[in-house]
Design a protein around this motif. Structure first.
Motif, PDB file in Angstrom:
ATOM      1  N   PRO A  55      17.287  13.496   1.086  1.00 15.81           N
ATOM      2  CA  PRO A  55      16.442  12.445   1.668  1.00 15.81           C
ATOM      3  C   PRO A  55      15.087  12.264   0.983  1.00 15.81           C
ATOM      4  N   LYS A  56      14.408  13.345   0.624  1.00 18.28           N
ATOM      5  CA  LYS A  56      13.115  13.218  -0.048  1.00 18.28           C
ATOM      6  C   LYS A  56      13.289  12.527  -1.398  1.00 18.28           C
ATOM      7  N   GLU A  57      14.293  12.914  -2.143  1.00 16.96           N
ATOM      8  CA  GLU A  57      14.550  12.272  -3.440  1.00 16.96           C
ATOM      9  C   GLU A  57      14.914  10.801  -3.264  1.00 16.96           C
ATOM     10  N   PHE A  58      15.594  10.489  -2.168  1.00 15.72           N
ATOM     11  CA  PHE A  58      15.933   9.087  -1.913  1.00 15.72           C
ATOM     12  C   PHE A  58      14.666   8.253  -1.743  1.00 15.72           C
ATOM     13  N   THR A  59      13.670   8.780  -1.023  1.00  8.50           N
ATOM     14  CA  THR A  59      12.430   8.028  -0.821  1.00  8.50           C
ATOM     15  C   THR A  59      11.706   7.789  -2.139  1.00  8.50           C
ATOM     16  N   VAL A  60      11.679   8.800  -3.010  1.00 13.64           N
ATOM     17  CA  VAL A  60      11.022   8.658  -4.314  1.00 13.64           C
ATOM     18  C   VAL A  60      11.757   7.617  -5.155  1.00 13.64           C
ATOM     19  N   MET A  61      13.077   7.728  -5.193  1.00 10.26           N
ATOM     20  CA  MET A  61      13.892   6.783  -5.957  1.00 10.26           C
ATOM     21  C   MET A  61      13.700   5.367  -5.445  1.00 10.26           C
ATOM     22  N   TRP A  62      13.729   5.194  -4.127  1.00 10.22           N
ATOM     23  CA  TRP A  62      13.639   3.852  -3.557  1.00 10.22           C
ATOM     24  C   TRP A  62      12.292   3.202  -3.858  1.00 10.22           C
ATOM     25  N   LYS A  63      11.239   4.000  -3.858  1.00  7.74           N
ATOM     26  CA  LYS A  63       9.914   3.460  -4.194  1.00  7.74           C
ATOM     27  C   LYS A  63       9.886   2.980  -5.639  1.00  7.74           C
ATOM     28  N   ILE A  64      10.473   3.756  -6.547  1.00  7.52           N
ATOM     29  CA  ILE A  64      10.516   3.357  -7.962  1.00  7.52           C
ATOM     30  C   ILE A  64      11.341   2.081  -8.125  1.00  7.52           C
ATOM     31  N   LEU A  65      12.444   1.991  -7.421  1.00  6.30           N
ATOM     32  CA  LEU A  65      13.360   0.863  -7.593  1.00  6.30           C
ATOM     33  C   LEU A  65      12.857  -0.419  -6.933  1.00  6.30           C
ATOM     34  N   THR A  66      12.176  -0.287  -5.784  1.00  7.60           N
ATOM     35  CA  THR A  66      11.831  -1.469  -4.995  1.00  7.60           C
ATOM     36  C   THR A  66      10.350  -1.611  -4.674  1.00  7.60           C
ATOM     37  N   GLY A  67       9.590  -0.531  -4.812  1.00  4.79           N
ATOM     38  CA  GLY A  67       8.190  -0.552  -4.396  1.00  4.79           C
ATOM     39  C   GLY A  67       8.002  -0.268  -2.923  1.00  4.79           C
ATOM     40  N   GLU A  68       9.086  -0.193  -2.160  1.00  5.96           N
ATOM     41  CA  GLU A  68       8.995   0.053  -0.722  1.00  5.96           C
ATOM     42  C   GLU A  68       8.818   1.542  -0.447  1.00  5.96           C
ATOM     43  N   VAL A  69       7.850   1.858   0.408  1.00  5.50           N
ATOM     44  CA  VAL A  69       7.562   3.255   0.745  1.00  5.50           C
ATOM     45  C   VAL A  69       8.298   3.621   2.034  1.00  5.50           C
ATOM     46  N   LEU A  70       9.119   4.649   1.954  1.00  2.00           N
ATOM     47  CA  LEU A  70       9.842   5.176   3.109  1.00  2.00           C
ATOM     48  C   LEU A  70       9.442   6.616   3.338  1.00  2.00           C
ATOM     49  N   SER A  71       9.470   7.055   4.580  1.00  2.00           N
ATOM     50  CA  SER A  71       9.263   8.473   4.872  1.00  2.00           C
ATOM     51  C   SER A  71      10.613   9.164   4.969  1.00  2.00           C
ATOM     52  N   VAL A  72      10.605  10.464   4.809  1.00  2.00           N
ATOM     53  CA  VAL A  72      11.844  11.235   4.968  1.00  2.00           C
ATOM     54  C   VAL A  72      12.379  11.055   6.388  1.00  2.00           C
ATOM     55  N   GLU A  73      11.462  10.991   7.360  1.00  2.00           N
ATOM     56  CA  GLU A  73      11.881  10.828   8.749  1.00  2.00           C
ATOM     57  C   GLU A  73      12.610   9.495   8.948  1.00  2.00           C
ATOM     58  N   GLU A  74      12.129   8.445   8.284  1.00  2.00           N
ATOM     59  CA  GLU A  74      12.805   7.151   8.378  1.00  2.00           C
ATOM     60  C   GLU A  74      14.207   7.220   7.798  1.00  2.00           C
ATOM     61  N   VAL A  75      14.320   7.861   6.651  1.00  2.00           N
ATOM     62  CA  VAL A  75      15.636   7.977   6.020  1.00  2.00           C
ATOM     63  C   VAL A  75      16.584   8.739   6.928  1.00  2.00           C
ATOM     64  N   GLN A  76      16.111   9.827   7.500  1.00  2.00           N
ATOM     65  CA  GLN A  76      16.981  10.651   8.331  1.00  2.00           C
ATOM     66  C   GLN A  76      17.374   9.966   9.631  1.00  2.00           C
ATOM     67  N   SER A  77      16.474   9.184  10.201  1.00  2.00           N
ATOM     68  CA  SER A  77      16.786   8.526  11.476  1.00  2.00           C
ATOM     69  C   SER A  77      17.606   7.258  11.284  1.00  2.00           C
ATOM     70  N   ARG A  78      17.720   6.787  10.015  1.00  2.00           N
ATOM     71  CA  ARG A  78      18.461   5.539   9.738  1.00  2.00           C
ATOM     72  C   ARG A  78      19.413   5.746   8.559  1.00  2.00           C
ATOM     73  N   ARG A  79      20.073   6.888   8.521  1.00  2.00           N
ATOM     74  CA  ARG A  79      20.856   7.256   7.336  1.00  2.00           C
ATOM     75  C   ARG A  79      21.940   6.227   7.003  1.00  2.00           C
TER      76      ARG A  79
END
Length: 472
Positions: free
Chosen positions: A341-365
């Protein structure tokens, strides 16, 4: 492999409209499934405490009380009364039969939570939380009807929830049962049929639940073969060389004919692993990112990874690199990515510019992997977690068989090695991700040592026993 659904509402409606079944009939079968579980595991005369809510989930519990009455010592609590017409009817039937309706809650051999079912979208009030606290304090075997109270409609865990030993879910498997944060309160999941077989009850689905029997091992049946027959995996070995070595060991142990570690400097891997300063000409798949750091220069990565046509696994430090993530745009290549999940947030920011928290990823997997898939449908994404989610081309697979034994550095490196091994042997990206994830969890599950003691090398050693498990 079982079908998985976000909701069973339309499936129930089909039973009413197409098969002529009534709500009453479905409810009888839901309760019968719970009764049969109790009858199989507990002797007649055992005590059963059932707590029912105001709606149809509560009605399931009331029907269960009626079905068990006489053979078991049943107590039924309806702390908030009943509201739905069906619940009222079932309570009248239970009372007519002489079911003991109680106001106090009692520890019993079996504790059944039938307060709220799937679809709970509001926070629990203090009285409900107090009831759950009482039920959780009891020592009896705890059964949740459909879904534990305190697990929301999307699987999100509320501040207080019923801690079930087993959840008997009605009709079909639901995505809400497979969110990581609720795994510890849901317990074992068993499906209960509702008067028709699952094949008749279910509809088409693009989501699937993986089972141990779905593992397809790279068993060698071809007699006229040599090491080149089974592929050549190239694993990039970076600043933390141990990660690459572990991945290489896993690759060899899962069937590749050859595995080469791509390095700058001489290292001392196990003797069966080769190493080279470039990707071998006959390589058939690549894995990069595990312990990578800034070890390889941009020109080297461009020549040997980004401009390559070979199937590739991206993991770990690859998700920090905009350069390596450009591979995701390549639509004619077999690509597997394996972020936590943490790596997903980093990747998603690079790909889209959108900032996600690990908690968001986990609660909306489920939402997150589908969001990624909408952008990169050709890429196979494996989102790590207690329930691994694998998606490609709108087809989603859940591997629910994870183990706490895997919560240790190096487990992900083993996974990358297993995936690149299968890619090198000719598996497609989605096949490689599914089968590697299954092999990883099954090898961990059948490790016989203490849960805290398992090493990545223990997982690799256990790979050799998987064929025997499938033959049992």
């Amino acid at each position: 492999m079982q079908k998985l659904f976000s909701s069973c509402y339309e499936l129930d409606q089909k039973c009413y409209e197409k098969y002529g079944l009534t709500e009453d009939i479905l409810m009888e079968h839901a309760a019968r499934g719970m009764a049969e579980y109790i009858q199989y595991h507990f002797e007649k005369g055992s005590s059963v405490m059932i707590v029912s809510g105001v709606g149809n989930n509560g009605a399931d519990g009331i029907v269960l009380a009626r079905q068990l009455e006489g053979a078991y010592r049943v107590r039924l609590a309806v702390p908030f009364g009943v509201k739905s017409p069906m619940a009222e009817r079932q309570l009248q039937r239970a009372e007519a039969l002489g079911v003991s309706i109680v106001k106090e809650l009692y520890d019993s051999d079996v504790i059944v939570d039938a307060l709220f079912g799937a679809g709970l979208s509001r926070e629990l009030n203090k009285e409900t939380q107090y009831i759950l606290h009482q039920l959780n304090s009891f020592k009896g075997h705890k059964i949740a009807c459909d879904i534990p109270t305190g697990v929301g409609e999307n699987g999100n865990l509320m501040p207080m929830a019923f801690h079930a030993d087993v959840t008997l879910t009605m009709g079909a498997y639901k995505e809400s049962l497979y969110l990581d944060e609720s795994k510890d309160v849901i317990g074992k999941i068993i499906r209960v049929d509702l008067g028709v077989s699952s094949k008749k009850y279910e509809a088409n689905s693009r989501s699937f639940l993986l089972e141990e029997g779905d593992l397809k091992l790279p068993i060698r049946t071809r007699k006229n073969s040599h090491k080149g027959t089974f592929g050549h995996a190239a694993v990039f070995c970076g600043e933390k060389e141990g990660a690459g070595i572990i991945a290489g060991m896993a690759s060899v142990s899962f069937g590749t004919g050859l595995t080469t570690l791509v390095v700058h400097e001489k290292i001392n891997p196990p003797a069966y692993l080769m190493h080279a300063t470039v990707v071998p000409d006959n390589a058939s798949a690549l894995a990069i990112g595990m312990g990578l750091g800034g070890y390889f220069e941009s020109e080297f990565l461009q020549n040997h990874v980004i401009h390559s046509h070979l199937p590739v696994v991206l993991d770990a430090d690859a998700f920090l690199s905009r350069e390596l993530l450009s591979i995701l745009e390549q639509k004619d290549r077999e690509i597997v990515i394996t972020p936590h999940p943490k790596e997903f947030t980093v990747m998603w920011k690079i790909l889209t510019g959108e900032v996600l928290s690990v908690e968001e990823v986990q609660s909306r997997r489920f939402e997150m992997v589908r969001m990624f898939n909408a952008k990169y449908p050709h890429v196979t994404l494996l989102l790590k977690g207690a329930n691994m989610l694998i998606v490609q081309e709108e087809q989603l697979y859940v591997n629910p068989l994870g183990s706490t034994k895997l919560s240790k550095g190096g487990s992900g490196d083993v996974l990358s090695g297993l995936i690149v091994s299968l890619l090198a042997q000719g598996y497609t990206a989605i096949e490689a991700a599914i089968n590697a994830s299954m092999a990883l969890v099954m090898a961990a599950t059948h490790y016989r040592g203490a849960s805290y003691a398992m090493l990545p090398t223990d997982i690799i050693e256990n790979l050799s026993s998987l064929e025997g498990l499938q033959q049992v």
